[in-house]
Design a protein around this motif. Sequence first.
Motif, PDB file in Angstrom:
ATOM      1  N   SER A  80      60.687 -21.332 -25.825  1.00  0.00           N
ATOM      2  CA  SER A  80      59.256 -21.610 -25.643  1.00  0.00           C
ATOM      3  C   SER A  80      58.598 -20.603 -24.706  1.00  0.00           C
ATOM      4  N   ALA A  81      59.308 -20.118 -23.696  1.00  0.00           N
ATOM      5  CA  ALA A  81      58.736 -19.113 -22.790  1.00  0.00           C
ATOM      6  C   ALA A  81      58.419 -17.825 -23.548  1.00  0.00           C
ATOM      7  N   ASP A  82      59.283 -17.456 -24.489  1.00  0.00           N
ATOM      8  CA  ASP A  82      59.047 -16.251 -25.274  1.00  0.00           C
ATOM      9  C   ASP A  82      57.882 -16.442 -26.239  1.00  0.00           C
ATOM     10  N   LEU A  83      57.780 -17.612 -26.835  1.00  0.00           N
ATOM     11  CA  LEU A  83      56.658 -17.894 -27.734  1.00  0.00           C
ATOM     12  C   LEU A  83      55.343 -17.821 -26.968  1.00  0.00           C
ATOM     13  N   ALA A  84      55.300 -18.426 -25.787  1.00  0.00           N
ATOM     14  CA  ALA A  84      54.087 -18.377 -24.963  1.00  0.00           C
ATOM     15  C   ALA A  84      53.751 -16.936 -24.584  1.00  0.00           C
ATOM     16  N   PHE A  85      54.769 -16.146 -24.237  1.00  0.00           N
ATOM     17  CA  PHE A  85      54.561 -14.745 -23.897  1.00  0.00           C
ATOM     18  C   PHE A  85      53.955 -13.995 -25.084  1.00  0.00           C
ATOM     19  N   LEU A  86      54.514 -14.205 -26.288  1.00  0.00           N
ATOM     20  CA  LEU A  86      54.031 -13.493 -27.471  1.00  0.00           C
ATOM     21  C   LEU A  86      52.614 -13.915 -27.851  1.00  0.00           C
ATOM     22  N   GLN A  87      52.277 -15.178 -27.662  1.00  0.00           N
ATOM     23  CA  GLN A  87      50.911 -15.629 -27.935  1.00  0.00           C
ATOM     24  C   GLN A  87      49.925 -14.932 -26.994  1.00  0.00           C
ATOM     25  N   GLN A  88      50.282 -14.840 -25.729  1.00  0.00           N
ATOM     26  CA  GLN A  88      49.416 -14.174 -24.758  1.00  0.00           C
ATOM     27  C   GLN A  88      49.333 -12.684 -25.066  1.00  0.00           C
ATOM     28  N   PHE A  89      50.462 -12.082 -25.419  1.00  0.00           N
ATOM     29  CA  PHE A  89      50.510 -10.662 -25.745  1.00  0.00           C
ATOM     30  C   PHE A  89      49.629 -10.375 -26.965  1.00  0.00           C
ATOM     31  N   TYR A  90      49.718 -11.234 -27.986  1.00  0.00           N
ATOM     32  CA  TYR A  90      48.893 -11.101 -29.196  1.00  0.00           C
ATOM     33  C   TYR A  90      47.412 -11.112 -28.825  1.00  0.00           C
ATOM     34  N   ARG A  91      47.019 -12.107 -28.035  1.00  0.00           N
ATOM     35  CA  ARG A  91      45.610 -12.197 -27.618  1.00  0.00           C
ATOM     36  C   ARG A  91      45.200 -10.961 -26.829  1.00  0.00           C
ATOM     37  N   GLN A  92      46.084 -10.523 -25.958  1.00  0.00           N
ATOM     38  CA  GLN A  92      45.772  -9.378 -25.103  1.00  0.00           C
ATOM     39  C   GLN A  92      45.488  -8.126 -25.927  1.00  0.00           C
ATOM     40  N   ILE A  93      46.344  -7.808 -26.873  1.00  0.00           N
ATOM     41  CA  ILE A  93      46.153  -6.552 -27.615  1.00  0.00           C
ATOM     42  C   ILE A  93      45.106  -6.659 -28.710  1.00  0.00           C
ATOM     43  N   ASN A  94      44.877  -7.862 -29.246  1.00  0.00           N
ATOM     44  CA  ASN A  94      43.934  -8.012 -30.351  1.00  0.00           C
ATOM     45  C   ASN A  94      42.528  -8.406 -29.919  1.00  0.00           C
ATOM     46  N   GLU A  95      42.385  -9.111 -28.831  1.00  0.00           N
ATOM     47  CA  GLU A  95      41.070  -9.600 -28.441  1.00  0.00           C
ATOM     48  C   GLU A  95      40.449  -8.817 -27.301  1.00  0.00           C
ATOM     49  N   SER A  96      41.201  -8.590 -26.257  1.00  0.00           N
ATOM     50  CA  SER A  96      40.603  -7.927 -25.102  1.00  0.00           C
ATOM     51  C   SER A  96      40.697  -6.415 -25.190  1.00  0.00           C
ATOM     52  N   GLY A  97      41.687  -5.931 -25.926  1.00  0.00           N
ATOM     53  CA  GLY A  97      41.854  -4.490 -26.043  1.00  0.00           C
ATOM     54  C   GLY A  97      42.434  -3.837 -24.814  1.00  0.00           C
ATOM     55  N   LEU A  98      42.762  -4.612 -23.801  1.00  0.00           N
ATOM     56  CA  LEU A  98      43.338  -4.045 -22.591  1.00  0.00           C
ATOM     57  C   LEU A  98      44.826  -3.799 -22.801  1.00  0.00           C
ATOM     58  N   PRO A  99      45.316  -2.647 -22.409  1.00  0.00           N
ATOM     59  CA  PRO A  99      46.730  -2.332 -22.613  1.00  0.00           C
ATOM     60  C   PRO A  99      47.625  -2.892 -21.522  1.00  0.00           C
ATOM     61  N   GLY A 100      47.539  -4.186 -21.293  1.00  0.00           N
ATOM     62  CA  GLY A 100      48.384  -4.793 -20.271  1.00  0.00           C
ATOM     63  C   GLY A 100      48.539  -6.270 -20.514  1.00  0.00           C
ATOM     64  N   VAL A 101      49.533  -6.840 -19.884  1.00  0.00           N
ATOM     65  CA  VAL A 101      49.763  -8.272 -19.961  1.00  0.00           C
ATOM     66  C   VAL A 101      50.014  -8.788 -18.551  1.00  0.00           C
ATOM     67  N   GLU A 102      49.707 -10.047 -18.360  1.00  0.00           N
ATOM     68  CA  GLU A 102      49.957 -10.651 -17.066  1.00  0.00           C
ATOM     69  C   GLU A 102      51.443 -10.951 -16.940  1.00  0.00           C
ATOM     70  N   ALA A 103      52.004 -10.620 -15.806  1.00  0.00           N
ATOM     71  CA  ALA A 103      53.410 -10.897 -15.520  1.00  0.00           C
ATOM     72  C   ALA A 103      53.485 -11.663 -14.209  1.00  0.00           C
ATOM     73  N   GLU A 104      54.651 -12.272 -13.975  1.00  0.00           N
ATOM     74  CA  GLU A 104      54.842 -13.033 -12.754  1.00  0.00           C
ATOM     75  C   GLU A 104      56.216 -12.715 -12.181  1.00  0.00           C
ATOM     76  N   CYS A 105      56.247 -12.413 -10.906  1.00  0.00           N
ATOM     77  CA  CYS A 105      57.511 -12.118 -10.235  1.00  0.00           C
ATOM     78  C   CYS A 105      58.342 -13.398 -10.159  1.00  0.00           C
ATOM     79  N   PRO A 106      59.594 -13.367 -10.640  1.00  0.00           N
ATOM     80  CA  PRO A 106      60.417 -14.580 -10.624  1.00  0.00           C
ATOM     81  C   PRO A 106      60.844 -15.000  -9.215  1.00  0.00           C
ATOM     82  N   ARG A 107      60.740 -14.100  -8.259  1.00  0.00           N
ATOM     83  CA  ARG A 107      61.164 -14.422  -6.889  1.00  0.00           C
ATOM     84  C   ARG A 107      60.042 -15.006  -6.046  1.00  0.00           C
TER      85      ARG A 107
END
Length: 122
Positions: A80-107
């Motif tokens: 499920s974490a990967d599915l959520a990541f891919l959904q956000q990635f899809y929106r990021q590259i197709n809707e906003s056009g920004l070449p980046g994704v939000e990430a979170e430091c695991p520590r």
Amino acid sequence: MSFVTEYEFTLPKGYVDKHGSLHREGIMRLATAADEILPLKDPRVQQNPAYLTIILLSRVITKLGDLQTINPGVVEGLFSADLAFLQQFYRQINESGLPGVEAECPRCDHKFMVEVTGLGEV
């Protein structure tokens, strides 16, 4: 200067295939109108609209590790974490056009933007 249509990604957890191999590195292309419209005719989507995400991602992910094909069964098998990541990635590259994704430091849980590397036009 060429128009970037494909973007590399790395899944947070990764897809484990039937042989136990882990696949994390992939490529997603920009979606076309057909990618968003044609799955609406699929009976699985008509019965469960949430399934649209599964079919849509299986159409736009062009590479995942060394898998030969990406189909709805592969996307269904993602954590499920990967599915959520891919959904956000899809929106990021197709809707906003920004070449980046939000990430979170695991520590420390610090959130930040990570630049996405484009592969260029195909």
